[in-house]
Enzyme design. Sequence first.
Site, short mmCIF file in Angstrom:
data_model
loop_
_atom_site.label_atom_id
_atom_site.label_comp_id
_atom_site.label_asym_id
_atom_site.label_seq_id
_atom_site.Cartn_x
_atom_site.Cartn_y
_atom_site.Cartn_z
N SER A 23 0.03 -1.22 0.24
CA SER A 23 -0.46 -0.11 0.04
C SER A 23 0.85 1.56 0.33
O SER A 23 -0.03 2.46 -0.22
CB SER A 23 -0.68 0.09 1.08
N LYS A 37 0.53 3.41 -3.05
CA LYS A 37 -0.93 4.41 -2.93
C LYS A 37 -0.34 5.73 -3.02
O LYS A 37 -0.58 6.22 -4.03
CB LYS A 37 -1.14 3.84 -2.29
N TYR A 63 -2.55 -1.66 -10.53
CA TYR A 63 -2.81 -1.76 -9.07
C TYR A 63 -2.05 -2.63 -8.58
O TYR A 63 -0.76 -2.85 -7.59
CB TYR A 63 -3.98 -1.97 -8.73
N VAL A 84 1.24 -3.86 3.77
CA VAL A 84 0.18 -5.34 4.79
C VAL A 84 2.32 -6.20 4.38
O VAL A 84 2.84 -6.90 4.96
CB VAL A 84 -0.19 -5.83 3.93
#
Lengths: 326, 326, 326, 326
Positions: free
Chosen positions: C73, C76, C200, C270
């Site tokens: 993440s 992002k 993604y 994570v």
Amino acid sequence: MELSNKKNVEHQNSQFLEAWVEQFRPYAKEGNCANYIPALELKNPNELAISIIGSDGIEMKAGDTTNTFTLQSVSKVVAFISACMDRGMSYVLERVDVEPTGDTYNSIVRLESHEPGKPFNPMINAGAITVSSMISGNSSQEKLDTIIKLLEKMVGKKLIVNEEVYKSEWETANRNRAIAYFLMDSGYLDCEVEEALEVYLKQCAIEVDVSDLAMIGLVIGNDGYHPILKKQLFSKEVAKLTKALMVTCGMYNFSGKFAAFIGLPAKSGVSGAILAAVPSHASVHSPFPTGCGIGIYGPAIDEIGNSVAGVPLLKHIATEWNMNIF
Amino acid sequence: MELSNKKNVEHQNSQFLEAWVEQFRPYAKEGNCANYIPALELKNPNELAISIIGSDGIEMKAGDTTNTFTLQSVSKVVAFISACMDRGMSYVLERVDVEPTGDTYNSIVRLESHEPGKPFNPMINAGAITVSSMISGNSSQEKLDTIIKLLEKMVGKKLIVNEEVYKSEWETANRNRAIAYFLMDSGYLDCEVEEALEVYLKQCAIEVDVSDLAMIGLVIGNDGYHPILKKQLFSKEVAKLTKALMVTCGMYNFSGKFAAFIGLPAKSGVSGAILAAVPSHASVHSPFPTGCGIGIYGPAIDEIGNSVAGVPLLKHIATEWNMNIF
Amino acid sequence: MELSNKKNVEHQNSQFLEAWVEQFRPYAKEGNCANYIPALELKNPNELAISIIGSDGIEMKAGDTTNTFTLQSVSKVVAFISACMDRGMSYVLERVDVEPTGDTYNSIVRLESHEPGKPFNPMINAGAITVSSMISGNSSQEKLDTIIKLLEKMVGKKLIVNEEVYKSEWETANRNRAIAYFLMDSGYLDCEVEEALEVYLKQCAIEVDVSDLAMIGLVIGNDGYHPILKKQLFSKEVAKLTKALMVTCGMYNFSGKFAAFIGLPAKSGVSGAILAAVPSHASVHSPFPTGCGIGIYGPAIDEIGNSVAGVPLLKHIATEWNMNIF
Amino acid sequence: MELSNKKNVEHQNSQFLEAWVEQFRPYAKEGNCANYIPALELKNPNELAISIIGSDGIEMKAGDTTNTFTLQSVSKVVAFISACMDRGMSYVLERVDVEPTGDTYNSIVRLESHEPGKPFNPMINAGAITVSSMISGNSSQEKLDTIIKLLEKMVGKKLIVNEEVYKSEWETANRNRAIAYFLMDSGYLDCEVEEALEVYLKQCAIEVDVSDLAMIGLVIGNDGYHPILKKQLFSKEVAKLTKALMVTCGMYNFSGKFAAFIGLPAKSGVSGAILAAVPSHASVHSPFPTGCGIGIYGPAIDEIGNSVAGVPLLKHIATEWNMNIF
């Protein structure tokens, strides 16, 4: 059928009923008496009782039938009928919807998210408090009297509020008070918050026995007609609407499964009470071919709020005796 | 009743039905054809048709009865029956609950919040996609054939998938695909996502007419027994469970009001189809005293997804002819 | 400060850092490596590493700093900056909001309930997938290259996608696929679902070490200015917006507590990665008075998704060395 | 800078401020005075005022600065600080979380769904009511006095409750009462419902002007240190936590966008008040290089609850004068 033969069958059925009560009594171990109301927690969880009253007035009963208990959520059914009689169905339905939700009985979530403040149905607390606020009467006592008067006509005897249970609920009514103030804020209460709550909590604390429950069920099952008084107490339309509500929302968030596997209009309360209304057409091939009412009491309840021994007992009877509206 | 008299009554009832169709046809103006599927949007919104078939096989019909249309969500009923026949009720119910929700048919919210991923009931898209994944067959075609075979037994003729509607739905199926992947993630699909979706979307695109719908309703109403073939197509238990689901969840988030005011097990689709299953005991005092199935088609639907002319037409018939399970 | 003295202080600080890593390493026992991605589950949960790089380019590091890991993440943040550079901030913000939610990272609920389909912020999966779909490029490879190119400018070396991790995530991406199809259905994807997902998931699988993380943090902390290249990589407005998002939404549903008790713009993944961007004004009284970037790696994560040893290590450093934007 | 030059700059900045107030005053047309409180609805929506007070005590102000108004939700900041001083941060944070939600200020939904009953943060009504219940004092008056005493220390003058506004809010407090009873039910109130509500609604009705707001902002911005009294009023930890809360949750469900585009710790109220706390490090290159507090009053608010002229005025100032914590 000859009279003596009929007597024999009745006797046999009575014996079945006794046996079934004993068969399902041990299920009580899976549940507990409602612990948020001290007066309910003290009940004996192993009690189980049933009464079935047919349209001919003949009663069959078994188990601990002399026990009394409070109506709790079963009162929602009677209060709803009373509000419809007093205000008319359309007035009532503008203020409370009749859609099932799948939420728990004391949920407040949908009051915020859907048509803000309008309660989804009269069988959850939010809807029931709105209903209580609409009952005829200029005070909580007058409103309560309106409900009790209707109930007394149904059961044929005087009824009283169990003051100990009422006080106990009044003191722990914070969640219901939260719901009531939310309703007030969105304009869905017809009287003051405290008045509506007093009516609601007192109607929940009305003391009955299984025969009384069976009588209430009998009148609703009979479309509002009291077969013993031979009198129409409320309209067929209100009765059918009530039975529809009992089927879609009467057993908390177990209603769908109850409809699926038992198939009778019913309403439960956290006191362990269950009321079932069996129309004549749903019991043609049963020992009560012209319809009946069923009252059950088993105070040990599950997490959803239904009697853990009472539900399977009712399922067994409905299956064995071919009672089903579907 | 003498034969000639019976004929007269039948003729009179037929005339009533014709008049009622014309009475409710103008209600179509309040709705629109489903616009998210191009092939549905092109339908004539003013069409309205009805067929009622009794257990004796006699059909009464009125309106634009030669029209055909796709089953859409009505197929959820048949797929559910098929899955129960193939896997057994308990297997199916481990994977899909039977509780009503009050949410819209394409809602995904409860998949996240309650027992994560388990769909609430087989009448909303999430549950229906899970059900389609459980149908017997090693491919989408085999699963679809299983459903069609059951349907053909019910209606007594060959049925086909409307490929244009299917393609049109396949291309706009993003929301259903989102639901299906969510189900896959939580372990509630019995086959691959695309296979389950293909079965689901093809079953929705099966082409029928109102007489076919009426036949399906007749068999369900008759507890799985086909009164013309004189054959039990599926068990009484499955039939009763299906009717209970239709009552609690069959008309989208109008189900509560439909139960309250119409009181018949029914299922609607966005094509404007409505299927009603009327058990004999709910129609004793109607022109179809031994039960019947009802099929309605009115492609203009309301925001909830129900035929705007079809629902009041069905309500009128149910009231006038005393059909009600409650 | 004299040079030799400065060296002494630096040496002392380095020793502190080593000691703190060992102090917080045992916290790893409270968490586990992410188990839904096999390639992550195999990591050694006891590893802990940190790198801090100041605006003068001097790096201080401690622990298992040779380890590499995937961005998850943390990517992002970079993808969001890239989309803002490619499309302009206003274009991006029409398609993704910047409000924190308090929900878990993979929640789908708000897509249905608030301004249907518009993701709440770019730091949760729904928003990040929308962001990935907006990156410049006509294919998933081109879009990915755009992100990697920006990253490589920041860290000053070539970067690659860990194909094993990517494949592992691709195969278990059902929940993300559900989110992506939901976004597609509501019109919040700028390319096909599979293309957006590929971008993604590949950006999540880019392999870095703690020094790389620190470099990314350094550039963001410096308002887009790369102090070693002496080049403005992206605008100050985008940098400030990004830091605001990191503070309000960067640490999943622990963001509020992280802001409250640590007070630095940060983003976790994570894989156990944490990136912190420390503006000069927030570190005036620290050993990095002109700002710094911090990279941490500790693969044992808590239920929310943050490194269980990394978060308290960062808290300790921020407190001891007076780094705080508030 | 020479003194005369400094005076010139100050004079020029003052003129800028006057001009900006007039530039943004017309934005008031896009909003309305809060209409659920009669006493607020009567305010003149076109008023706009600002005060900025630097750490040296020098004030710059413009617009309708003689107006007074009630704190409303701005009081949540001071009550939170007061509770932390009285009970300690850890006691307070066990009873109220510090996570942003994205919900509206009077939402009750999360009380039911997440860690039942624990309010998400002290800047929404649920959290603020819990905070008010924790303030030192054995009665609502004592608790209120505790808050007012702290406020008076900050602003350096006597403050009073606007009784008319308080009464007006008390009479329309049903939604807040619903929230308070819900909190009581889940054990998140430290005193009786009516006592907590009285404290909460009275703190909301404390009357101030923009200079008072600026003074409050100044002390918070200065980490609890009162630069004029030269006294630490509360701990740096409490101040930093408070600023973090203001950034993540201070502007209702506009907080994310406010952080993204304005970047200052701020809190708004439905009276049209905005309080901003600018730490010295966030204003180094501004006319207030050692930090400042900002008070704004513009009673026309948007649907979210923020001043429609005040927010863009603050944004303009923050941008032009380089005030930003990120």
